[in-house]
Design an enzyme around this catalytic site. Structure first.
Site, short mmCIF file in Angstrom:
data_model
loop_
_atom_site.label_atom_id
_atom_site.label_comp_id
_atom_site.label_asym_id
_atom_site.label_seq_id
_atom_site.Cartn_x
_atom_site.Cartn_y
_atom_site.Cartn_z
N SER A 1 0.84 -1.19 0.00
CA SER A 1 0.00 0.00 0.00
C SER A 1 0.88 1.24 0.00
CB SER A 1 -0.90 0.03 1.24
OG SER A 1 -1.59 1.27 1.34
N TYR B 1 -1.42 -0.36 10.58
CA TYR B 1 -1.57 -0.63 9.15
C TYR B 1 -0.38 -0.11 8.36
CZ TYR B 1 -3.59 -0.82 4.47
OH TYR B 1 -3.81 -1.09 3.15
#
Length: 269
Positions: A151, A164
């Site tokens: 990501s 995250y």
């Protein structure tokens, strides 16, 4: 195709893609796109019944698309699913470690440390466990693609997203290490870092999401990156420029720019 030796008709083997987290979002979009491109599919998710329903709704025959129910955060489950795929369908040409979770956290809250552990178990250990059963046989064959879905959030740490962001930073570094280890083996390691994609994972975000993409558009570009064997592709390209700027931004400026940003929702919020 006809065998020059016997004149018999030989059916060419279709390429096989093994994809985790295929029950929704990016994983499902990529499964559909790869199926349309002629791949046979081995699809993995915790919700096997959801995947079966989707397969039937798409008119995919079981001979072209098999479902494996497994939780990637459980090493034995995902390794067993991978070995079952090899036994039933053969060694994949492409393995996409896509399964991931994204939950906000507050380090001051004890329960959020357990959330962090779950995120790492899925996004990091699950990534390595997904690749593990395929590395040796792909190296022996001398070909294959191992695709890690990371990501843009792995580029810099964002408030409320410590678990995250750090998990995706680790995913990028892990895939880079594996890529170097497998250099000259014929096995390519491809890292794909999506920006904001319109999926259930992002719809709860409480902040602006520039260059938001539809999953089908992402899947088109991701497949091109996979087949090209790119080392690291950020999708969409606009987010690649954002990532470069974020890397260059001095800490003081970065801190001021992001300190007032809305935090990712914690579990239960």
């Amino acid at each position: 195709m006809t065998s020059p030796a016997t004149g018999a008709v030989v059916t060419a083997r279709r390429p096989l893609a093994f994809i985790t987290g295929a029950s929704s979002g990016i994983g499902q979009a990529l499964a559909w796109r790869m199926g349309q491109a002629g791949y046979d599919l081995a699809l993995v998710a915790r919700r096997g019944e959801t995947l079966q329903a989707w397969r039937l709704s798409q008119g995919m025959d079981e001979s072209r698309c098999r479902i494996y129910a497994a939780d990637v955060s459980d090493i034995e489950q995902i390794v067993a699913a991978a070995r079952s795929c090899i036994a039933r369908q053969g060694l994949p040409d492409v393995v996409v470690a896509n399964a991931g979770i994204s939950i906000g956290m507050d380090t001051a809250v004890r329960g959020d440390l357990d959330v962090m552990a779950r995120i790492y178990a899925t996004n990091n250990l699950g990534l390595a466990a997904t690749f593990h059963p395929f590395v040796a046989p792909m190296r022996e064959r001398g070909s294959g693609r191992l695709v890690g879905i990371a990501s843009v959030a792995g580029i810099r740490g964002l408030p409320g997203s410590a678990a995250y962001c750090s998990s995706k930073a680790a995913a990028i570094s892990y895939c880079e290490s594996l890529r170097v280890e497998l250099r000259r083996s014929g096995v390519r390691v491809v890292t794909i870092s999506p920006g904001f994609i319109d999926t259930p994972l992002t719809r709860s975000n409480r902040y602006a999401m520039p260059f938001l993409m539809q999953p089908s558009d992402f899947a088109d570009r991701a497949l091109k990156a996979i087949e090209a064997g790119d080392s690291h592709r950020i999708i969409p390209w606009q987010m690649a420029w954002v990532a470069r700027l974020l890397r260059l931004l001095p800490n003081g400026l970065f801190d001021r720019a992001t300190s007032g940003r809305a935090r990712k929702a914690r579990e239960g919020e």
